[in-house]
Design an enzyme around this catalytic site. Structure first.
Site, PDB file in Angstrom:
ATOM      1  N   HIS A 137      59.742 -49.391 -40.430  1.00 26.09           N
ATOM      2  CA  HIS A 137      59.313 -48.033 -40.103  1.00 26.09           C
ATOM      3  C   HIS A 137      59.478 -47.698 -38.624  1.00 26.09           C
ATOM      4  O   HIS A 137      59.149 -46.588 -38.204  1.00 26.09           O
ATOM      5  CB  HIS A 137      57.837 -47.856 -40.508  1.00 26.09           C
ATOM      6  CG  HIS A 137      57.501 -48.484 -41.823  1.00 26.09           C
ATOM      7  ND1 HIS A 137      58.096 -48.063 -43.002  1.00 26.09           N
ATOM      8  CD2 HIS A 137      56.686 -49.522 -42.163  1.00 26.09           C
ATOM      9  CE1 HIS A 137      57.625 -48.812 -43.994  1.00 26.09           C
ATOM     10  NE2 HIS A 137      56.781 -49.707 -43.521  1.00 26.09           N
ATOM     11  N   ARG A 145      51.991 -45.468 -50.291  1.00 24.60           N
ATOM     12  CA  ARG A 145      51.006 -45.921 -49.294  1.00 24.60           C
ATOM     13  C   ARG A 145      50.907 -44.884 -48.161  1.00 24.60           C
ATOM     14  O   ARG A 145      51.252 -43.736 -48.335  1.00 24.60           O
ATOM     15  CB  ARG A 145      51.390 -47.317 -48.802  1.00 24.60           C
ATOM     16  CG  ARG A 145      51.408 -48.357 -49.937  1.00 24.60           C
ATOM     17  CD  ARG A 145      51.741 -49.743 -49.441  1.00 24.60           C
ATOM     18  NE  ARG A 145      50.733 -50.216 -48.493  1.00 24.60           N
ATOM     19  CZ  ARG A 145      50.901 -51.281 -47.696  1.00 24.60           C
ATOM     20  NH1 ARG A 145      52.042 -51.974 -47.756  1.00 24.60           N
ATOM     21  NH2 ARG A 145      49.954 -51.647 -46.870  1.00 24.60           N
ATOM     22  N   TYR A 158      49.392 -57.291 -51.384  1.00 26.35           N
ATOM     23  CA  TYR A 158      50.616 -58.094 -51.451  1.00 26.35           C
ATOM     24  C   TYR A 158      50.577 -59.236 -52.466  1.00 26.35           C
ATOM     25  O   TYR A 158      51.566 -59.946 -52.621  1.00 26.35           O
ATOM     26  CB  TYR A 158      50.930 -58.655 -50.051  1.00 26.35           C
ATOM     27  CG  TYR A 158      51.189 -57.562 -49.029  1.00 26.35           C
ATOM     28  CD1 TYR A 158      52.282 -56.715 -49.163  1.00 26.35           C
ATOM     29  CD2 TYR A 158      50.322 -57.349 -47.962  1.00 26.35           C
ATOM     30  CE1 TYR A 158      52.519 -55.700 -48.249  1.00 26.35           C
ATOM     31  CE2 TYR A 158      50.554 -56.334 -47.040  1.00 26.35           C
ATOM     32  CZ  TYR A 158      51.648 -55.514 -47.189  1.00 26.35           C
ATOM     33  OH  TYR A 158      51.878 -54.508 -46.290  1.00 26.35           O
ATOM     34  N   HIS A 186      60.761 -54.472 -50.528  1.00 25.66           N
ATOM     35  CA  HIS A 186      59.341 -54.466 -50.156  1.00 25.66           C
ATOM     36  C   HIS A 186      58.542 -54.935 -51.356  1.00 25.66           C
ATOM     37  O   HIS A 186      58.853 -54.574 -52.497  1.00 25.66           O
ATOM     38  CB  HIS A 186      58.882 -53.066 -49.742  1.00 25.66           C
ATOM     39  CG  HIS A 186      59.652 -52.540 -48.581  1.00 25.66           C
ATOM     40  ND1 HIS A 186      59.413 -52.951 -47.291  1.00 25.66           N
ATOM     41  CD2 HIS A 186      60.695 -51.678 -48.521  1.00 25.66           C
ATOM     42  CE1 HIS A 186      60.279 -52.356 -46.485  1.00 25.66           C
ATOM     43  NE2 HIS A 186      61.071 -51.577 -47.204  1.00 25.66           N
ATOM     44  N   ASN A 211      63.568 -57.793 -45.996  1.00 25.86           N
ATOM     45  CA  ASN A 211      62.234 -57.208 -45.946  1.00 25.86           C
ATOM     46  C   ASN A 211      61.845 -57.207 -44.478  1.00 25.86           C
ATOM     47  O   ASN A 211      61.421 -58.234 -43.934  1.00 25.86           O
ATOM     48  CB  ASN A 211      61.221 -58.002 -46.778  1.00 25.86           C
ATOM     49  CG  ASN A 211      59.855 -57.311 -46.806  1.00 25.86           C
ATOM     50  OD1 ASN A 211      59.606 -56.378 -46.032  1.00 25.86           O
ATOM     51  ND2 ASN A 211      58.981 -57.761 -47.685  1.00 25.86           N
ATOM     52  N   ARG A 227      54.423 -45.257 -43.650  1.00 23.13           N
ATOM     53  CA  ARG A 227      55.292 -46.230 -44.320  1.00 23.13           C
ATOM     54  C   ARG A 227      56.383 -45.549 -45.160  1.00 23.13           C
ATOM     55  O   ARG A 227      57.211 -46.218 -45.764  1.00 23.13           O
ATOM     56  CB  ARG A 227      54.460 -47.148 -45.230  1.00 23.13           C
ATOM     57  CG  ARG A 227      53.499 -48.023 -44.494  1.00 23.13           C
ATOM     58  CD  ARG A 227      52.791 -48.991 -45.426  1.00 23.13           C
ATOM     59  NE  ARG A 227      51.536 -49.423 -44.856  1.00 23.13           N
ATOM     60  CZ  ARG A 227      51.397 -50.435 -43.983  1.00 23.13           C
ATOM     61  NH1 ARG A 227      52.441 -51.149 -43.615  1.00 23.13           N
ATOM     62  NH2 ARG A 227      50.208 -50.745 -43.503  1.00 23.13           N
ATOM     63  N   SER A 278      55.325 -54.127 -51.749  1.00 22.69           N
ATOM     64  CA  SER A 278      54.506 -52.974 -52.134  1.00 22.69           C
ATOM     65  C   SER A 278      55.384 -51.732 -52.258  1.00 22.69           C
ATOM     66  O   SER A 278      56.505 -51.695 -51.737  1.00 22.69           O
ATOM     67  CB  SER A 278      53.420 -52.744 -51.083  1.00 22.69           C
ATOM     68  OG  SER A 278      54.000 -52.427 -49.824  1.00 22.69           O
ATOM     69  N   PRO A 325      57.994 -59.461 -39.701  1.00 18.45           N
ATOM     70  CA  PRO A 325      56.682 -59.816 -39.191  1.00 18.45           C
ATOM     71  C   PRO A 325      55.581 -59.834 -40.238  1.00 18.45           C
ATOM     72  O   PRO A 325      55.538 -58.976 -41.121  1.00 18.45           O
ATOM     73  CB  PRO A 325      56.403 -58.738 -38.134  1.00 18.45           C
ATOM     74  CG  PRO A 325      57.336 -57.631 -38.442  1.00 18.45           C
ATOM     75  CD  PRO A 325      58.553 -58.261 -39.051  1.00 18.45           C
ATOM     76  N   ASN A 326      54.731 -60.816 -40.086  1.00 22.71           N
ATOM     77  CA  ASN A 326      53.515 -61.011 -40.893  1.00 22.71           C
ATOM     78  C   ASN A 326      53.782 -61.507 -42.311  1.00 22.71           C
ATOM     79  O   ASN A 326      52.844 -61.821 -43.038  1.00 22.71           O
ATOM     80  CB  ASN A 326      52.659 -59.727 -40.929  1.00 22.71           C
ATOM     81  CG  ASN A 326      52.248 -59.274 -39.541  1.00 22.71           C
ATOM     82  OD1 ASN A 326      51.708 -60.072 -38.787  1.00 22.71           O
ATOM     83  ND2 ASN A 326      52.543 -58.040 -39.178  1.00 22.71           N
ATOM     84  N   ALA A 375      56.890 -54.299 -41.078  1.00 23.85           N
ATOM     85  CA  ALA A 375      56.569 -53.061 -40.356  1.00 23.85           C
ATOM     86  C   ALA A 375      57.749 -52.547 -39.519  1.00 23.85           C
ATOM     87  O   ALA A 375      57.816 -51.348 -39.219  1.00 23.85           O
ATOM     88  CB  ALA A 375      55.352 -53.282 -39.471  1.00 23.85           C
ATOM     89  N   ARG A 387      47.303 -62.774 -46.770  1.00 23.10           N
ATOM     90  CA  ARG A 387      47.306 -61.457 -46.137  1.00 23.10           C
ATOM     91  C   ARG A 387      47.059 -60.367 -47.176  1.00 23.10           C
ATOM     92  O   ARG A 387      47.878 -60.180 -48.081  1.00 23.10           O
ATOM     93  CB  ARG A 387      48.690 -61.241 -45.509  1.00 23.10           C
ATOM     94  CG  ARG A 387      48.893 -59.877 -44.921  1.00 23.10           C
ATOM     95  CD  ARG A 387      50.362 -59.621 -44.610  1.00 23.10           C
ATOM     96  NE  ARG A 387      50.519 -58.310 -44.015  1.00 23.10           N
ATOM     97  CZ  ARG A 387      51.684 -57.679 -43.887  1.00 23.10           C
ATOM     98  NH1 ARG A 387      52.790 -58.263 -44.303  1.00 23.10           N
ATOM     99  NH2 ARG A 387      51.724 -56.495 -43.345  1.00 23.10           N
ATOM    100  N   ASP A 445      70.680 -50.442 -36.255  1.00 26.04           N
ATOM    101  CA  ASP A 445      71.970 -50.571 -35.569  1.00 26.04           C
ATOM    102  C   ASP A 445      72.616 -51.936 -35.839  1.00 26.04           C
ATOM    103  O   ASP A 445      73.839 -52.022 -35.985  1.00 26.04           O
ATOM    104  CB  ASP A 445      71.788 -50.383 -34.059  1.00 26.04           C
ATOM    105  CG  ASP A 445      71.541 -48.927 -33.676  1.00 26.04           C
ATOM    106  OD1 ASP A 445      71.648 -48.045 -34.551  1.00 26.04           O
ATOM    107  OD2 ASP A 445      71.241 -48.673 -32.488  1.00 26.04           O
ATOM    108  N   GLU A 486      67.451 -53.510 -49.245  1.00 21.07           N
ATOM    109  CA  GLU A 486      66.127 -53.439 -48.614  1.00 21.07           C
ATOM    110  C   GLU A 486      65.069 -53.758 -49.663  1.00 21.07           C
ATOM    111  O   GLU A 486      65.109 -53.178 -50.753  1.00 21.07           O
ATOM    112  CB  GLU A 486      65.922 -52.027 -48.054  1.00 21.07           C
ATOM    113  CG  GLU A 486      64.543 -51.804 -47.476  1.00 21.07           C
ATOM    114  CD  GLU A 486      64.335 -50.369 -46.989  1.00 21.07           C
ATOM    115  OE1 GLU A 486      65.281 -49.548 -47.061  1.00 21.07           O
ATOM    116  OE2 GLU A 486      63.209 -50.072 -46.556  1.00 21.07           O
TER     117      GLU A 486
END
Ligand code: DQA
Length: 144
Positions: free
Chosen positions: A77, A104, A22, A97, A71, A108, A99, A9-10, A74, A17, A84, A95
Site C-alpha cells: 500500500h 478491510r 491471518y 494476500h 506478498n 489497504r 486477507s 514485513p511482519n 504493508a 500475529r 518500479d 500478487e
C-alpha cells in the site's frame, strides 16, 4: 518453473500475529504447503522486513526465476519502489494476500503492486499462495 515466493514485513510473525485476521498457519507451514502443492516447481521462498532487501531480491530474480509470487505486506500500500522494481525486471508476478484487503480498512484498498502484476489473489488465507502457484504455472506454460 523456477519461482520466487517473496514475503514482506511482519509475515515472519504469522501464526501468532492477529490470528483472527491471518489465521494460525505459520510462514513455514505456507512454505511446506507450496512445496507439497507444486513438487515439480523450483521454489525459492524468502521473507524480509526491509524494503531495500526485497528490491535487491526482485532484481536478482531477473536472471534466475521464471516468475514471482509476492506478498508485499504493508509495502503493498506504500511502495512505489517495489512497483518500479517489478516493472524493471519484467517477470510475471502474482500478487497475494492472506486477507481480503478490499474488505478491510480503506488504506489497504490501494495496491502499488497490482498495476505491475498479472493479477491479485486475496482473502483465501494460506490457500492464496497455492492458487497463485497454479495461476503462475499456467501463465508460464502458456507463454514459454
Ligand atoms: C497482507 C495484507 C496487508 O494489508 C498487511 O499489511 C499485511 C498482510 C495479507 O497477506 O493479507 O501485512 O499482505
Amino acid at each position: 518453473m523456477r519461482v520466487l515466493i517473496l514475503n514482506g514485513p511482519n509475515l515472519n510473525l504469522l501464526g501468532t500475529r492477529q490470528p483472527e485476521v491471518y489465521g494460525s498457519t505459520t510462514l513455514s507451514d505456507i512454505e511446506a504447503m507450496c512445496r507439497a502443492h507444486a513438487p515439480n516447481a523450483d521454489i525459492t521462498f524468502e521473507q524480509s522486513n526491509h524494503e531495500g532487501v526485497m528490491i535487491d531480491t526482485i532484481h536478482s530474480a531477473k536472471a534466475t526465476q521464471d516468475g514471482i509470487i509476492l506478498n508485499a505486506g504493508a509495502y503493498t500500500h506504500t511502495s512505489v519502489a517495489l512497483h518500479d522494481a517489478l516493472a524493471s525486471v519484467e517477470l510475471p508476478c502474482v500478487e497475494v494476500h492472506l486477507s481480503n484487503i478490499h474488505a478491510r480498512e480503506a488504506f489497504r484498498h490501494h495496491s502499488y503492486i497490482a498495476p505491475v502484476a498479472l493479477g491479485q489473489i486475496a482473502g483465501f488465507g494460506a490457500q492464496s499462495y497455492t492458487l497463485a502457484l497454479d495461476a503462475l504455472q499456467s501463465h508460464v506454460k502458456a507463454t514459454t
